[in-house]
Design an enzyme around this catalytic site. Sequence first.
Site, PDB file in Angstrom:
ATOM      1  N   ASP A   8       0.856  -1.181   0.000  1.00 55.12           N
ATOM      2  CA  ASP A   8       0.000   0.000   0.000  1.00 55.12           C
ATOM      3  C   ASP A   8       0.893   1.233   0.000  1.00 55.12           C
ATOM      4  O   ASP A   8       1.774   1.369   0.857  1.00 55.12           O
ATOM      5  CB  ASP A   8      -0.906   0.016   1.227  1.00 55.12           C
ATOM      6  CG  ASP A   8      -2.005  -1.031   1.149  1.00 55.12           C
ATOM      7  OD1 ASP A   8      -2.063  -1.757   0.137  1.00 55.12           O
ATOM      8  OD2 ASP A   8      -2.799  -1.123   2.098  1.00 55.12           O
ATOM      9  N   ASP A 129     -14.895  -3.508  -1.770  1.00 59.49           N
ATOM     10  CA  ASP A 129     -14.535  -3.314  -0.365  1.00 59.49           C
ATOM     11  C   ASP A 129     -15.820  -3.112   0.425  1.00 59.49           C
ATOM     12  O   ASP A 129     -16.607  -2.216   0.102  1.00 59.49           O
ATOM     13  CB  ASP A 129     -13.625  -2.097  -0.204  1.00 59.49           C
ATOM     14  CG  ASP A 129     -12.393  -2.183  -1.093  1.00 59.49           C
ATOM     15  OD1 ASP A 129     -11.911  -3.306  -1.314  1.00 59.49           O
ATOM     16  OD2 ASP A 129     -11.923  -1.129  -1.557  1.00 59.49           O
TER      17      ASP A 129
END
Length: 255
Positions: A8, A129
Site C-alpha cells: 500500500d 470493499d
Amino acid sequence: MDLIPAIDLMNGKCVRLFKGDFNKRKDFAKEPHEQAEFWEREGAKYIHIVDLDAAKTGSPTNDKSIKKIAKTVNIPIQIGGGIRSQERIEQLFSYGVEKVIMGTSAIENKELVKDLSNKFPGRIIVGIDAKDGKVSTRGWLEQSNIFATDLVKEFSSFKIASFIVTDINTDGTLEGTNEEFIKSILEITDIPVIASGGVGSISDLLSLVKFENSGLFGVIVGKALYENKFTINEANNVLSAERLNDIDLNTNYYA
C-alpha cells in the site's frame, strides 16, 4: 490458492492502515521496490499494489514508485487505487502492470467496466470493499447502501479477470478473516475470487484452504508479512496443492 503480498503506497512509502482508517497508519522502512524485490525472492508469484493517495483523491501521486516496482520485479503486478479511465489504465499497462483493479469507478460506471473488460479481457479486476456487507468507495471514506453480493452478481456476466473482496472490519487487524463474507461471495459467482483482510497467522491461511475448490484463487496479505508473523515460503508450503492431503483443517495445523 496463492498468497499475494500487498504494498500500500502513500507519499511513495509502504504503509498499512488499520480497518482502512487513514489516521491509523503505520509506515515501513523499506522502499516499495525493495519490498517487492524481497517478496519475489521469498517466492511470491504476484504483487498487489494499492495507491492509497489516488484512491482517496482520484489523482495518482505514486507513479514513480509504481514504475520502479515494475522494472525491478519479474512477476505480475496488479494495482488499484483511483483508476477511473481508459487513459489511466493504458498508462499503467505501459509501465509494465499486468492487471488493474477498478473499485469506485466500477460501482459508479458499470458500463465503463463492461467496455474495458471487453477491450482488455482478463486484465480488469473488480475490487469490492465492504463494511458489514455493504460497499465502501473512495478509499473507504464513503459508505453506500449497496450490498457486495448484489454487485458481484451484476459483474459476473462481464469478462473480468477476478474479484478482489475486502472485509474492511478485519483489514489490518491480524485477527482472522471474515469467512462468512468470503463464502457468501463464492456462492454466487463462477469468476475467481481473491480475498483480503484479516490474515494474521498460518492458521488463518489454513482456514481458507477449504474454499479453494469453490473458486478462491488467492489471498492478499500485508501487515502479517511486514510484521513477520510468517514468511511467504511458509505460506506457500501451506497453500500448495501437493500439501493439501497433509492438512488437518479441524485442528488448523499442517504436517
